[in-house]
Design a protein around this motif. Sequence first.
Motif, PDB file in Angstrom:
ATOM      1  N   TYR A   1       8.286  -2.936  32.057  1.00 45.54           N
ATOM      2  CA  TYR A   1       7.981  -3.875  30.969  1.00 45.54           C
ATOM      3  C   TYR A   1       7.402  -3.175  29.746  1.00 45.54           C
ATOM      4  O   TYR A   1       7.008  -3.839  28.782  1.00 45.54           O
TER       5      TYR A   1
ATOM      6  N   ASN B   1       7.693 -12.335  28.169  1.00 35.34           N
ATOM      7  CA  ASN B   1       7.820 -10.891  27.953  1.00 35.34           C
ATOM      8  C   ASN B   1       9.244 -10.419  28.246  1.00 35.34           C
ATOM      9  O   ASN B   1       9.455  -9.296  28.696  1.00 35.34           O
TER      10      ASN B   1
ATOM     11  N   THR C   1       4.467  -1.796  29.172  1.00 32.82           N
ATOM     12  CA  THR C   1       3.162  -2.390  28.871  1.00 32.82           C
ATOM     13  C   THR C   1       2.465  -1.582  27.777  1.00 32.82           C
ATOM     14  O   THR C   1       2.360  -0.357  27.842  1.00 32.82           O
TER      15      THR C   1
ATOM     16  N   LYS D   1       9.244  -9.568  22.980  1.00 34.95           N
ATOM     17  CA  LYS D   1       8.708 -10.892  22.730  1.00 34.95           C
ATOM     18  C   LYS D   1       9.823 -11.929  22.843  1.00 34.95           C
ATOM     19  O   LYS D   1      10.816 -11.870  22.115  1.00 34.95           O
TER      20      LYS D   1
ATOM     21  N   TYR E   1       1.597  -6.468  25.479  1.00 35.63           N
ATOM     22  CA  TYR E   1       2.722  -6.739  26.377  1.00 35.63           C
ATOM     23  C   TYR E   1       2.281  -6.444  27.808  1.00 35.63           C
ATOM     24  O   TYR E   1       1.934  -5.307  28.143  1.00 35.63           O
TER      25      TYR E   1
ATOM     26  N   GLY F   1       3.922 -13.502  29.156  1.00 37.34           N
ATOM     27  CA  GLY F   1       3.653 -12.088  29.384  1.00 37.34           C
ATOM     28  C   GLY F   1       3.335 -11.326  28.123  1.00 37.34           C
ATOM     29  O   GLY F   1       3.141 -10.109  28.171  1.00 37.34           O
ATOM     30  N   VAL F   2       3.276 -12.012  26.970  1.00 32.06           N
ATOM     31  CA  VAL F   2       2.910 -11.373  25.703  1.00 32.06           C
ATOM     32  C   VAL F   2       1.741 -12.137  25.094  1.00 32.06           C
ATOM     33  O   VAL F   2       1.825 -13.347  24.880  1.00 32.06           O
TER      34      VAL F   2
ATOM     35  N   GLY G   1      10.117  -6.536  28.417  1.00 27.76           N
ATOM     36  CA  GLY G   1       9.141  -5.875  27.555  1.00 27.76           C
ATOM     37  C   GLY G   1       9.331  -6.155  26.079  1.00 27.76           C
ATOM     38  O   GLY G   1       8.951  -5.331  25.240  1.00 27.76           O
TER      39      GLY G   1
END
Length: 730
Positions: free
Chosen positions: A304, A404, A306, A413, A342, A358-359, A411
């Motif tokens: 993802y 996410n 991050t 938006k 993220y 996830g964001v 990963g």
Amino acid sequence: MFDYRTGKWFAGQGSIWSPVQCPAPFAEGLGARVLNLLPLLLLGLGNAAPVRADGEPAPASVELPTMVVTATYEPVSSFDLPFAIDTVQQPQIGDGQLGVNLSEVLPRVPGLVVQNRQNYAQDLQISSRGYGARSAFGIRGLKLLSDGIPASTPDGQGQAATLNLDVAERIEVLRGPASTLYGSNAGGVIQMFSRDGYGSPKLGAETTFGSDGFNKNHLYSEGGNDQAGFLLDASRMDTDGYRDHSAARRDQTFAKVNFKPDDDSRMALIFSSLEQNGTQDPMGQTWDAYKRDPRSVAAAAELYNTRKSIDHQQLGMNYERYFGDATLQVNLYAGQRSVLQYLSIPKTVVSNSQRGGGVVDFDRDFHGGTLRWIQPLQGVPGDLTVTTGLDYDQSRDDRRGYQNFSGDQLGVKGELRRDEEDIATSLDPYVQARWAPGDWTFDAGLRYSSMKMEVDDRYLVNGDSSGTKTYRQYTPSLSAMYAFSPNLHGYVSAGKGFETPTQAEMAYAPGTLESFNFGLDPATSSQYEIGLKAKVAGSTRINAALFEIRTDNEIVVASSTGGRTSYQNAGKTLRRGFELGVQSQLSERWEANLAYTRLDATYDQDFVENGSVIEKGSHLPGVPGSSLFSELVWHPRQDISMGLEGQYRSKVYVEDSNEAKPAPSYAVFNWRTRFEQHDGPWTFHELLRLDNLLDRQYVGSVIVGDSNGRYYEAAPGRSWYAGAGLEYSY
């Protein structure tokens, strides 16, 4: 506080003017086994004078200067304060250090545990007597301030990265019952004060390189006189990170102008900024992954990508005006902080959730101020000073959450899943009195703390989670000190505090992911402390303190699934501990410091977490039972400094049941040296530093209660750093 430039005293908590330059406070050390002998030992030491073998008095040793602090609103010697307080001065902040993280300088303060996560996306983990140890990111439960500007929001979340060590004159650390004078979420208080520009104008530059792609470049200019001064500072730090997927770039700027509008007033204007774009987040490690490869990163972090970006700016004003013996202090500030983060929450979980994502994307506006009046009173025995004040703080978050992923791309938006405005506001009036009749000193304070959390939910697909909750509490404190002799003081201190839930802890209610948790109550605590402070032959300082903290409604995890964590109140906890610190100027060339903390932190009542019973007597996670810092510094010449540091930490439990593998104890040693040369208007310096000399593999920090069992964050092996700088004075 004494202004060594003008020869005058001035007052001020959060004051913009610097105190006498002096070595750092007595660090705290030695073991609990001396506890029973400590009172007798200090009684003897407090009156002792060095004697030669022939019975004649020994020659006078090098004396440690008196440290004047302002953490209690009026300037007082730390030796005369009836509670635990320490000051780290600029020579220790800058002597052979990198000037990047508070973890470089704060371990010398007893009672504090400072863990460098090796993860610039999550900031440091700092706890004081157990307060803040649970925080999964940033600082929680401690009050952080920089030149009177809070680095903590009213709900108790803080960002240590905004405290710029390159401009620090000193850092004051207040612990124990007296910290309740700062209101809610003040389990401890850490204040940084920047230096004033003084002397002929100068321009400087330095660069430092090191292991794992570390590079820091730093530029500054400063100058001034008794009437005005300026300080400009800018730096860029780059690192590839010790662990995979942990690269970071940090840009910091700072500007300060201080001046005297007239003979009875002082003012400073301060601007600072912090920018981190695309800082990689390696997340935690499972025990097996850590043992297999301490540099490893969770697969989800790379899947993802991050990462976290931060853009932070703030502007502040400090003003003091003297009306005879009285002092008026005014502090105003405002700023803006934007964060885009993220996370690695699985696509399936995010798809099924109707709230969050996830964001994390928020824009925060914050502002506030302080109005304070310090009044000495005449006509009473001894010295009596009364301080009254009002603190106002507000943070307003425009908070959004997104998926996410977009289609099969992870990963990035994606679709909006959260849109709300969160407003945290505090308004705290307080009064404090300090009275010193004869050999006694009394400090008393009362604060009415309030924190209002407002949520305006604008994402109504899943219903309306809007609401308001206000937390209110009186936080009194009372301390008394008796001077057994000029070199030995004993004190007792007691206080009540409270800790509100943060916005992150209120984000999800237990049993559902779709509502804000307004059911959380604040944790309330009663704190007690007894201590001794001693000076030995003018060249050694010793501080010792015993403390107990009883907390009701401790805020702990209720459930953690699919990347969503909800919190609950867990009844009672009990923390008992011992701190001891020693600072000694052994001779003109040698200096030694020691800081030791013993802390027993347990749950004092059963509670249920994730369907399992956490039994009374279980240890609080994130809190080591023993911490030790030691340092030996050698100055073979005035322009050379060499230091050997040692640090020990006992094992640390990582979750409430204490069943998962604790992070093992460790001991590491660091070595540093700094050289300085002068040639007319030019000054040159060089730095060489080696960390973890014995190349130990150890867990440097833990993520408490991680739902995926990724509790551990590996610390680097042997690391090297080398730097050089120059300065030109006009």
